[in-house]
Design a protein around this motif. Structure first.
Motif, PDB file in Angstrom:
ATOM      1  N   ARG A 148       0.669  -1.297  -0.250  1.00 34.05           N
ATOM      2  CA  ARG A 148       0.160   0.075   0.040  1.00 34.05           C
ATOM      3  C   ARG A 148       0.867   1.163   0.178  1.00 34.05           C
ATOM      4  O   ARG A 148       0.579   2.231  -0.579  1.00 34.05           O
ATOM      5  CB  ARG A 148      -0.896  -0.003   1.428  1.00 34.05           C
ATOM      6  CG  ARG A 148      -2.039  -1.009   1.126  1.00 34.05           C
ATOM      7  CD  ARG A 148      -2.871  -0.977   2.356  1.00 34.05           C
ATOM      8  NE  ARG A 148      -4.081  -1.935   2.212  1.00 34.05           N
ATOM      9  CZ  ARG A 148      -5.110  -1.779   1.386  1.00 34.05           C
ATOM     10  NH1 ARG A 148      -5.411  -0.471   0.929  1.00 34.05           N
ATOM     11  NH2 ARG A 148      -6.155  -2.640   1.412  1.00 34.05           N
ATOM     12  N   ARG A 149       1.902   1.131   0.895  1.00 36.39           N
ATOM     13  CA  ARG A 149       2.681   2.555   0.698  1.00 36.39           C
ATOM     14  C   ARG A 149       3.463   2.774  -0.490  1.00 36.39           C
ATOM     15  O   ARG A 149       3.541   3.845  -1.004  1.00 36.39           O
ATOM     16  CB  ARG A 149       3.858   2.018   1.819  1.00 36.39           C
ATOM     17  CG  ARG A 149       4.741   3.352   2.205  1.00 36.39           C
ATOM     18  CD  ARG A 149       5.934   2.992   2.741  1.00 36.39           C
ATOM     19  NE  ARG A 149       6.968   2.256   2.053  1.00 36.39           N
ATOM     20  CZ  ARG A 149       7.345   0.844   2.560  1.00 36.39           C
ATOM     21  NH1 ARG A 149       6.878   0.383   3.436  1.00 36.39           N
ATOM     22  NH2 ARG A 149       8.378   0.424   1.839  1.00 36.39           N
ATOM     23  N   ILE A 150       3.983   1.621  -1.200  1.00 37.19           N
ATOM     24  CA  ILE A 150       4.551   1.807  -2.476  1.00 37.19           C
ATOM     25  C   ILE A 150       3.534   2.189  -3.570  1.00 37.19           C
ATOM     26  O   ILE A 150       3.825   3.171  -4.511  1.00 37.19           O
ATOM     27  CB  ILE A 150       4.898   0.434  -2.854  1.00 37.19           C
ATOM     28  CG1 ILE A 150       6.374   0.133  -2.016  1.00 37.19           C
ATOM     29  CG2 ILE A 150       5.559   0.556  -4.489  1.00 37.19           C
ATOM     30  CD1 ILE A 150       7.178  -1.114  -2.337  1.00 37.19           C
ATOM     31  N   ILE A 151       2.395   1.623  -3.712  1.00 41.28           N
ATOM     32  CA  ILE A 151       1.404   2.269  -4.273  1.00 41.28           C
ATOM     33  C   ILE A 151       1.051   3.677  -4.339  1.00 41.28           C
ATOM     34  O   ILE A 151       0.952   4.577  -5.229  1.00 41.28           O
ATOM     35  CB  ILE A 151       0.239   1.295  -4.508  1.00 41.28           C
ATOM     36  CG1 ILE A 151       0.642  -0.026  -5.006  1.00 41.28           C
ATOM     37  CG2 ILE A 151      -0.986   2.003  -5.215  1.00 41.28           C
ATOM     38  CD1 ILE A 151      -0.702  -1.065  -4.779  1.00 41.28           C
ATOM     39  N   SER A 152       0.918   4.180  -3.124  1.00 36.11           N
ATOM     40  CA  SER A 152       0.579   5.527  -2.547  1.00 36.11           C
ATOM     41  C   SER A 152       1.719   6.264  -3.230  1.00 36.11           C
ATOM     42  O   SER A 152       1.460   7.609  -3.791  1.00 36.11           O
ATOM     43  CB  SER A 152       0.198   5.666  -1.457  1.00 36.11           C
ATOM     44  OG  SER A 152      -0.039   6.900  -1.148  1.00 36.11           O
ATOM     45  N   ALA A 153       3.012   5.944  -2.935  1.00 37.24           N
ATOM     46  CA  ALA A 153       4.033   6.940  -2.936  1.00 37.24           C
ATOM     47  C   ALA A 153       4.596   7.038  -4.589  1.00 37.24           C
ATOM     48  O   ALA A 153       4.551   8.057  -5.152  1.00 37.24           O
ATOM     49  CB  ALA A 153       5.221   6.248  -2.392  1.00 37.24           C
ATOM     50  N   GLU A 154       4.159   5.830  -5.369  1.00 35.01           N
ATOM     51  CA  GLU A 154       4.457   5.955  -6.661  1.00 35.01           C
ATOM     52  C   GLU A 154       3.387   6.712  -7.199  1.00 35.01           C
ATOM     53  O   GLU A 154       3.515   7.604  -8.386  1.00 35.01           O
ATOM     54  CB  GLU A 154       4.503   4.739  -7.369  1.00 35.01           C
ATOM     55  CG  GLU A 154       5.729   3.853  -7.072  1.00 35.01           C
ATOM     56  CD  GLU A 154       7.079   4.453  -7.697  1.00 35.01           C
ATOM     57  OE1 GLU A 154       7.153   5.305  -8.466  1.00 35.01           O
ATOM     58  OE2 GLU A 154       8.208   4.042  -7.204  1.00 35.01           O
ATOM     59  N   ALA A 155       2.156   6.685  -6.947  1.00 37.08           N
ATOM     60  CA  ALA A 155       1.069   7.698  -7.331  1.00 37.08           C
ATOM     61  C   ALA A 155       1.461   9.159  -7.323  1.00 37.08           C
ATOM     62  O   ALA A 155       1.362   9.996  -8.026  1.00 37.08           O
ATOM     63  CB  ALA A 155      -0.389   7.272  -6.926  1.00 37.08           C
ATOM     64  N   ALA A 156       2.083   9.363  -6.075  1.00 40.45           N
ATOM     65  CA  ALA A 156       2.152  10.868  -5.507  1.00 40.45           C
ATOM     66  C   ALA A 156       3.486  11.435  -6.577  1.00 40.45           C
ATOM     67  O   ALA A 156       3.375  12.200  -7.075  1.00 40.45           O
ATOM     68  CB  ALA A 156       2.629  11.063  -4.158  1.00 40.45           C
ATOM     69  N   ALA A 157       4.529  10.398  -6.707  1.00 40.83           N
ATOM     70  CA  ALA A 157       5.249  10.904  -7.474  1.00 40.83           C
ATOM     71  C   ALA A 157       5.117  10.945  -9.067  1.00 40.83           C
ATOM     72  O   ALA A 157       5.795  11.690  -9.851  1.00 40.83           O
ATOM     73  CB  ALA A 157       6.498   9.782  -7.602  1.00 40.83           C
ATOM     74  N   SER A 158       4.015  10.337  -9.548  1.00 34.15           N
ATOM     75  CA  SER A 158       3.493  10.544 -10.772  1.00 34.15           C
ATOM     76  C   SER A 158       2.496  11.588 -10.959  1.00 34.15           C
ATOM     77  O   SER A 158       2.060  11.918 -11.970  1.00 34.15           O
ATOM     78  CB  SER A 158       3.060   9.264 -11.260  1.00 34.15           C
ATOM     79  OG  SER A 158       3.827   8.213 -11.377  1.00 34.15           O
ATOM     80  N   GLY A 159       2.084  12.336  -9.904  1.00 31.34           N
ATOM     81  CA  GLY A 159       1.266  13.355 -10.001  1.00 31.34           C
ATOM     82  C   GLY A 159      -0.126  13.013 -10.042  1.00 31.34           C
ATOM     83  O   GLY A 159      -0.795  13.839 -10.602  1.00 31.34           O
ATOM     84  N   ILE A 160      -0.557  11.748  -9.813  1.00 31.49           N
ATOM     85  CA  ILE A 160      -1.902  11.343 -10.060  1.00 31.49           C
ATOM     86  C   ILE A 160      -2.694  11.097  -8.674  1.00 31.49           C
ATOM     87  O   ILE A 160      -2.040  10.886  -7.623  1.00 31.49           O
ATOM     88  CB  ILE A 160      -2.032   9.977 -10.970  1.00 31.49           C
ATOM     89  CG1 ILE A 160      -1.140   8.780 -10.197  1.00 31.49           C
ATOM     90  CG2 ILE A 160      -1.189  10.373 -12.121  1.00 31.49           C
ATOM     91  CD1 ILE A 160      -1.470   7.643 -10.938  1.00 31.49           C
TER      92      ILE A 160
END
Length: 415
Positions: free
Chosen positions: A291-303
């Motif tokens: 869950r942490r990785i999915i959330s962080a990668e979304a934030a990094a992609s601006g979505i």
């Protein structure tokens, strides 16, 4: 059991007429031809009910397409015996003359080929054959067998559905719940262990939402494919970097779907995850990291924060030590001193544990082989469960599955 001039041994001391074996091999092939998907096992349930009625065994529906048979034979122990009944969305490629050509409807409404690619046809047949033997051999045992023909094992839904439908309010409380599973191993071999017999299992669906744009104008998009791909790659580090090397764990991305045309950056991407862990603490660690990785990668992609939904969750499958030792002794006596192997923890998952855990009753689950020994010559190995080529030997499937079931049941019930 009444004999004839020619008999066959299901196990040491358990002999049946040749006609008994022939009848149940044909039954096995009939089940193999007509698999049904999880929680859609209506025809399978009706066939089981018809056979129980022929045998004079009381039965009732439970959990939708589940069937419970109550074989009573005076005072004595009460033993539960589970046989799962669902097939898989697999196009069979075994080439068997009784191969499945059936289809079924998936939860999304699409049509899919179906196959008994995990051997549940073996489990149904073995339970029905054991029931037939016990009906004809009432003088050798006493007590009650609660036969649990359970739907929806592949989706972790069936055992819970039966419990939620009042299973243990309608059937007598057992002293132990037994279950077995065919595996790609030689006939006459069995695997079981005390403690955790299988892994916890969790499946998740991840929906990544971006901004759609023309493929020639990526600056106007928020590309969900790139974001989801980054998540998939980073998720591979959960097991390698967040779980101790001696601790087994699996994180698998099984599906990835996005887009309809090569020159459109789509609005959404979706992938599914399957997670296997040995115990609750490791499960918590792995799912938190996912869950942490999915959330962080979304934030990094601006979505936007992705939507994560649970597809299914498998419970523990914990073999009670005392009853596991008892089953080991029974199988060893029936099949020989080298027949039983102390199993390593399997990374597969099972929902049979719910049937006992729901009422704080011990569970014993074992695996058995149903392939000829020559299939393993020179380092070869037959196709495993969930393969389109999975094809246990029909005779070994019936004799080993039925013989093992009876060996352990009669150890509890035999006079």
């Amino acid at each position: 059991m009444p004999g004839t001039a020619t008999t066959v041994a299901l196990a040491t001391g358990i002999n049946v007429p040749d006609s008994f074996l022939t009848e149940h091999i044909e039954m096995y092939k009939a089940f193999h031809r007509t698999p049904e998907l999880s929680s859609c096992e209506q025809r399978t349930a009706e066939t089981i009910e018809a056979r129980l009625s022929e045998l004079g065994i009381e039965h009732f529906r439970c959990g939708g397409t589940g069937v419970v048979g109550l074989l009573r034979n005076g005072e004595g122990p009460v033993i539960g015996f589970r046989a799962d009944t669902d097939g898989l969305p697999i196009a069979e490629e075994t080439g068997l003359d009784y191969a499945s050509r059936s289809t079924g409807t998936l939860p999304d409404g699409s049509n899919a080929p179906t196959m008994h690619g995990c051997g549940h046809d073996t489990h149904i047949t073995a339970a029905l054959a054991a029931a037939a033997y016990l009906v004809d051999a009432r003088e050798t045992w006493a007590g009650t067998v609660v036969f649990l023909f359970q739907p929806g094992e592949e989706t972790a839904s069936g055992a819970r559905a039966m419990v939620d439908d009042g299973l243990w309010d309608r059937a007598p409380r057992p002293d132990v719940v037994l279950a077995q599973h065919v595996m790609p191993a030689a006939g006459g071999t069995f695997w079981l262990r005390a403690g955790n017999m299988a892994s916890l299992g969790d499946s998740l669906r991840v929906t990544v939402r971006g901004r759609q744009a023309h493929g020639s104008q990526p600056e106007k998009s928020r590309d969900p494919i790139v974001a989801a791909a980054a998540m998939v790659m980073r998720l591979q580090t959960v097991v390698s970097r967040e779980v101790a090397p001696m601790t087994p764990a699996v994180v698998t991305v099984g599906t990835f779907h996005a887009g309809l045309k090569e020159n459109i950056i789509p609005k959404t991407a979706e992938f599914t995850l399957n997670i296997r862990t040995p115990e609750q603490e490791v499960r918590n660690t792995v799912i938190a990291a996912v869950r942490r990785i999915i959330s962080a990668e979304a934030a990094a992609s601006g979505i936007a924060e992705p939507e994560i939904t649970e597809i299914n969750s498998f419970p523990r499958l914990f073999n009670d030590a005392e009853n596991t030792a008892r089953a080991t002794r029974a199988l060893t006596a029936a099949f020989g001193p080298d027949a039983v192997i102390d199993s390593a923890l399997g990374m597969g998952s099972e929902d049979a544990g719910w049937l006992g855990d729901a009422i704080d009753v011990p569970v014993v689950f074992w695996a058995f082989g149903a392939f000829p020994r020559e299939a393993f010559a020179n380092g070869a190995a037959p196709a495993g469960n969930h393969s389109p080529h999975f094809a246990p030997d029909a005779g070994l499937a019936v004799t080993n599955g039925t013989g093992a079931a009876l060996a352990v049941l009669l150890d509890h019930l035999g006079k």
